[in-house]
Design an enzyme around this catalytic site. Structure first.
Site, PDB file in Angstrom:
ATOM      1  N   CYS A 173      19.603   3.486  46.131  1.00  0.00           N
ATOM      2  CA  CYS A 173      18.595   3.327  45.082  1.00  0.00           C
ATOM      3  C   CYS A 173      19.057   3.911  43.750  1.00  0.00           C
ATOM      4  O   CYS A 173      19.751   4.917  43.710  1.00  0.00           O
ATOM      5  CB  CYS A 173      17.315   4.053  45.483  1.00  0.00           C
ATOM      6  N   LYS A 181      27.200   1.924  46.770  1.00  0.00           N
ATOM      7  CA  LYS A 181      28.323   2.698  46.260  1.00  0.00           C
ATOM      8  C   LYS A 181      28.212   4.160  46.665  1.00  0.00           C
ATOM      9  O   LYS A 181      29.166   4.789  47.065  1.00  0.00           O
ATOM     10  CB  LYS A 181      28.379   2.560  44.733  1.00  0.00           C
ATOM     11  N   GLU A 192      34.995  -4.883  53.962  1.00  0.00           N
ATOM     12  CA  GLU A 192      33.916  -4.609  53.005  1.00  0.00           C
ATOM     13  C   GLU A 192      33.643  -5.767  52.060  1.00  0.00           C
ATOM     14  O   GLU A 192      32.501  -6.100  51.799  1.00  0.00           O
ATOM     15  CB  GLU A 192      34.325  -3.434  52.091  1.00  0.00           C
ATOM     16  N   HIS A 236      48.632  -0.670  73.662  1.00  0.00           N
ATOM     17  CA  HIS A 236      47.635  -0.111  74.590  1.00  0.00           C
ATOM     18  C   HIS A 236      46.330  -0.908  74.553  1.00  0.00           C
ATOM     19  O   HIS A 236      45.292  -0.422  74.957  1.00  0.00           O
ATOM     20  CB  HIS A 236      47.383   1.364  74.261  1.00  0.00           C
ATOM     21  N   LYS A 271      38.972  -2.090  53.378  1.00  0.00           N
ATOM     22  CA  LYS A 271      38.832  -2.844  52.126  1.00  0.00           C
ATOM     23  C   LYS A 271      38.541  -4.310  52.419  1.00  0.00           C
ATOM     24  O   LYS A 271      37.651  -4.909  51.830  1.00  0.00           O
ATOM     25  CB  LYS A 271      40.110  -2.789  51.280  1.00  0.00           C
ATOM     26  N   ARG A 331      25.607   0.433  42.369  1.00  0.00           N
ATOM     27  CA  ARG A 331      25.291   1.291  43.506  1.00  0.00           C
ATOM     28  C   ARG A 331      24.869   0.494  44.740  1.00  0.00           C
ATOM     29  O   ARG A 331      24.867   1.015  45.841  1.00  0.00           O
ATOM     30  CB  ARG A 331      24.161   2.265  43.129  1.00  0.00           C
ATOM     31  N   TRP A 347      17.417   0.144  47.685  1.00  0.00           N
ATOM     32  CA  TRP A 347      18.285  -0.205  48.813  1.00  0.00           C
ATOM     33  C   TRP A 347      17.455   0.134  50.048  1.00  0.00           C
ATOM     34  O   TRP A 347      17.181   1.301  50.316  1.00  0.00           O
ATOM     35  CB  TRP A 347      19.567   0.633  48.743  1.00  0.00           C
ATOM     36  N   ASN A 375      14.286   7.851  45.363  1.00  0.00           N
ATOM     37  CA  ASN A 375      15.540   7.641  46.082  1.00  0.00           C
ATOM     38  C   ASN A 375      15.625   8.736  47.138  1.00  0.00           C
ATOM     39  O   ASN A 375      15.504   9.913  46.809  1.00  0.00           O
ATOM     40  CB  ASN A 375      16.723   7.731  45.105  1.00  0.00           C
ATOM     41  N   GLY A 376      15.816   8.338  48.399  1.00  0.00           N
ATOM     42  CA  GLY A 376      15.887   9.331  49.469  1.00  0.00           C
ATOM     43  C   GLY A 376      15.036   8.881  50.641  1.00  0.00           C
ATOM     44  O   GLY A 376      14.615   7.725  50.713  1.00  0.00           O
ATOM     45  N   GLU A 400      42.669   2.084  55.767  1.00  0.00           N
ATOM     46  CA  GLU A 400      42.070   1.834  54.462  1.00  0.00           C
ATOM     47  C   GLU A 400      42.163   0.347  54.093  1.00  0.00           C
ATOM     48  O   GLU A 400      41.220  -0.243  53.577  1.00  0.00           O
ATOM     49  CB  GLU A 400      42.758   2.725  53.411  1.00  0.00           C
TER      50      GLU A 400
END
Ligand code: M6R
Length: 614
Positions: A2, A609, A494, A510, A491, A27, A75, A101-102, A487
C-alpha cells in the site's frame, strides 16, 4: 504494498495526491482512492479497483476541490481487490475518512464489539474497523480527532501507517505509524504525507520520520506536533533528504528496470565513493572501523533477509567465511523470526534490505536485538525502519530502486559485503596484505568491467527471443555463483511468469536432472572458478541429455563454449567479484524475455516493491 499520500496547505490537493500516487505505483497495488475536504465542508471519498489512471478517470466530473486530502493505493490483504475494499474508508457517520498500510491483527474482536454497539460495515477490511473504532472512541469520550486516534491505537495489535481527516476539521490531518513506513514532508505553510519520499520530493526535501507508536497532528499555520500513545510530546529534528526528481523518473528508458540495470556502474561507484581509495588500494568503512572489536570477538555472523537481498546474503556467507574465517549462518527472515533461534552473546546479525521496510527482516532484526546480538545493517533507503533500528551499518547508496525486480540493489549489497569482508579479514589477519590489495585493486576496476558487460545487451535480447516458448528454466551455478543462479531464476519468474529454479550445479543429478530434455533451457553460470572443471562435468551431463545450454562464461573460455548452445562472455575478474558481472546478463535475459512476452516489467502481477506485511 500500500502507498500513502497526504496533503494540507494552500494548493489544490487533488493533483498533488494523484501525482503522488503515481510516484508510488512502483510499490505494487490493485486499487486506488482519495478523500478530499472541500470548502463547503463536504468530505468526498472516491475509490476504484485498478490503476491510478482509472481513479483519475472515475473522478472526472466529480468535485475534486479542496486543499486537504489523503490518498491511497491498496495491495489487498483482507478482502479481495474491489471498489468497496479500496481505501479511504469512511466511518459510520461518514464524517471521518482513513487510509491505512499494514494489518490490524485484532480487527475481528474490535469489529465484534462495534457491531454490538450498532456499527455496520461495508467492506471486508481491517481498515474499516479502525476508522469505525476511532469514531466510536471519539464520540464516546468526547475527544478531539488527535486524542481519539491515540486512544484507539492503544488497543490495536498489528502494524499501521495511517492518515485520517475529519469533515468538521478542515485544518488538520492526523497520521500515525507502527511497523509500516510513513514520512512527513514539511513545506512552506504546507505538509505532506508519503509512504516514502517519492511523492514528496518535488515539493520539499525537509522531512520528519515518525517512530513506532507516534501520532502526528499536521495543522494549517502551526508547527508539526508529535505525541506518543501516552500523550507525551515527542521532539523530532527535521532531516534534509538528498533525493533528486531525476532519480525517480525513467529518463527516456522504456522501463525503470532497464534504467536500473544500466545504472549499475554508477550505483556501484556511488557505493564505493569515499570508501574505496583507488590509489592507495584501501577500503575504509566507518561502521567497521568503529566496531572492529565486535567483529574480532564474534563467534558467529547471522545474515538475514528476504528475496534478492537474501541471495546477496548468501554471497556474504562465502565472503566472510573465506576472508574472515568467521562462521556464518544465513537465513530467510520469515523463518528466522519464528524459529526460536539460538542467539549467543557476541553474535552479529546483519539484516540486508533494499527498502529497509521489509516486515519479516525488521522483525528478525528486532528479535536478535532483544536477545543481545549486535546489529550491523546493510540498507539502501536512508532513514528507513531497518536503517534506524541497527547499531551500526553501511548504506548501499544505490539510489532509488523503482522497478519491482531488484537489480542495482543486489549488486550494491554484494559490493558492501565484499568491502566489509576484505576490511574485516585484513584487520583480523585472516586475509594477507597482498591478497587484500589484489582484491581491492580489482574492485577499483569493476565499474569499467560492468560497462563492458552492458555491451552484451543486444546479444542477450536476441537470445531471449529464442526462449519465449519455454515454460520452465533451470539455473545452475557453483560457489559464489550459486546464489547468482538463484537470483537469475527469481528475476525470470518475477517478471516473465516463467517457472524457473536455481540449483547448485552438482545438485542437479540428485533430482532436477529428470527434467532435462531438448526443450529445457538451462542457464549455467560458470565463469573462471577454482572448481571450473567440476562445472564442465556438470555441463557435460546436461549436454548428454540434450538440454539447451545458455552459458555465462569468462572471455576466452574454451571447454564450456564448445558445449553451450549460446555463450555469453563476461570480462575476467577475481572469483569473489564475479557475481557483480555474471548477474547482469541474467538481469537482461529476464528483462528481454518479459518484454517480448508483453509483461508489465516494472509492476509484475501480485508483487509489491516493499513488502511491509509479513
Ligand atoms: O527491500 P528488501 O530488500 O528487504 O526486499 C526483499 C524482497 O522483497 C525483494 O528482494 C524481492 O524479492 C524483489 N522483488 C526481488 O526482485
Amino acid at each position: 504494498m500500500c502507498g500513502i499520500v497526504g496533503y494540507i496547505g494552500s494548493k489544490e490537493a487533488f493533483p498533488i495526491l494523484i501525482k503522488g500516487l503515481k510516484r508510488l505505483e512502483y510499490r505494487g497495488y490493485d486499487s486506488a482512492g482519495v478523500a478530499l475536504l472541500n470548502n463547503k465542508g463536504e468530505l468526498n471519498v472516491y475509490k476504484t479497483k485498478g490503476k491510478v489512471k482509472s481513479l483519475e478517470a472515475y473522478c472526472n466530473h466529480k468535485d475534486t476541490t479542496g486543499t486537504i486530502g489523503i490518498a491511497h493505493t491498496r495491495w489487498a490483504t483482507h478482502g479481495e481487490p474491489n471498489d468497496k475494499n479500496a481505501h479511504p474508508h469512511y466511518s459510520q457517520s461518514e464524517s471521518i475518512a482513513l487510509i491505512h498500510n499494514g494489518i490490524i491483527e485484532n480487527y475481528l474482536s474490535i469489529k465484534k464489539l462495534l457491531i454490538r454497539e450498532g456499527y455496520t460495515f461495508k467492506s471486508d477490511t481491517d481498515t474499516e474497523v479502525l476508522v469505525q473504532a476511532i469514531e466510536y472512541i471519539k464520540s464516546r469520550y468526547d475527544l478531539s480527532l488527535f486524542d481519539a486516534v491515540k486512544r484507539t491505537l492503544k488497543f490495536v495489535i498489528g502494524a499501521y501507517a495511517i492518515g485520517v481527516i475529519e469533515k468538521n476539521n478542515p485544518n488538520c490531518i492526523i497520521a500515525a505509524r507502527k511497523g509500516s513506513p510513513l514520512i512527513i514532508g514539511i513545506g512552506e505553510g504546507e505538509f505532506f504525507l508519503g509512504s516514502d519520499a517519492t511523492p514528496i520530493i518535488e515539493y520539499t526535501s525537509d522531512v520528519v520520520y515518525l517512530n513506532d507508536e507516534e501520532v502526528v497532528k499536521l495543522e494549517r499555520g502551526k508547527k508539526i506536533e508529535v505525541n506518543n500513545l501516552n500523550d507525551e510530546a515527542v521532539h523530532h529534528d527535521i532531516i534534509t533528504i538528498k533525493l533528486e526528481l531525476c532519480d525517480i523518473e525513467k529518463a527516456g528508458y522504456p522501463h525503470f528496470m532497464l534504467k536500473e540495470i544500466f545504472e549499475q556502474s554508477r550505483s556501484l561507484a556511488m557505493c564505493m565513493n569515499g570508501r574505496l581509495n583507488m590509489e592507495l588500494k584501501e577500503i575504509k568503512l566507518s561502521g567497521i572501523i568503529n566496531h572492529i572489536d565486535k567483529f574480532r570477538d564474534a563467534k558467529r555472523i547471522i545474515i538475514t533477509a528476504c528475496g534478492t537481498s537474501w541471495h546477496a546474503g548468501l554471497i556474504g556467507k562465502y565472503l566472510f567465511e573465506e576472508f574472515c574465517r568467521i562462521p556464518v549462518d544465513i537465513e530467510v527472515a520469515s523463518e528466522f523470526r519464528y524459529r526460536d533461534p539460538v542467539i549467543n552473546k557476541g553474535d552479529i546479525l546483519i539484516p540486508i534490505s533494499q527498502s529497509g521496510e521489509t516486515a519479516d527482516t525488521l522483525a528478525a532484526m528486532d528479535l536478535a536485538k532483544s536477545q543481545g546480538a549486535f546489529i550491523y545493517g546493510i540498507c539502501n533507503v536512508v532513514g528507513s525502519s531497518i536503517a534506524r533500528g541497527t547499531d551500526s551499518g553501511t548504506y548501499t547508496h544505490a539510489g532509488p530502486e523503482i522497478g519491482v525486480a531488484s537489480t542495482k540493489a543486489f549488486t550494491t549489497q554484494v559490493t558492501v559485503l565484499i568491502m566489509m569482508a576484505v576490511s574485516i579479514g585484513r584487520e583480523l589477519g585472516t586475509l594477507c596484505e597482498s591478497r587484500y590489495k589484489q582484491i581491492v585493486g580489482e574492485l577499483s576496476n569493476i565499474t569499467t568491467k560492468i560497462e563492458e558487460t552492458f555491451m552484451l545487451a543486444s546479444e542477450i535480447e536476441r537470445i531471449s527471443s529464442v526462449f519465449t516458448y519455454a515454460r520452465n528454466f533451470m539455473y545452475l551455478g557453483r560457489g559464489y555463483n550459486y546464489p547468482v543462479a538463484l537470483e537469475g531464476a527469481l528475476k525470470l519468474k518475477e517478471i516473465s511468469y516463467i517457472h524457473a529454479e536455481g540449483y547448485p550445479a552438482a545438485e542437479m543429478k540428485h533430482g532436477p536432472i529428470a527434467l532435462i530434455d531438448e526443450e529445457m533451457p538451462i542457464v549455467v553460470v560458470s565463469p573462471k572458478l577454482k572448481i571450473y572443471d567440476k562445472v564442465v562435468s556438470n555441463v557435460q551431463e546436461i549436454k548428454a541429455r540434450k538440454g539447451k545450454i545458455i552459458a555465462i562464461v569468462t572471455k576466452g573460455d574454451v571447454d564450456i563454449k564448445k558445449m553451450a548452445d549460446f555463450c555469453i562472455e563476461i570480462p575476467d575478474t577475481e572469483e569473489c567479484l564475479t557475481p557483480l558481472l555474471t548477474v547482469i546478463p541474467l538481469q537482461f535475459l529476464s528483462y528481454y524475455i518479459a518484454r517480448i512476452k508483453g509483461r508489465d516489467v516494472d509492476q509484475p502481477r501480485n508483487l509489491a516493491k516493499s513488502v511491509t506485511v509479513e
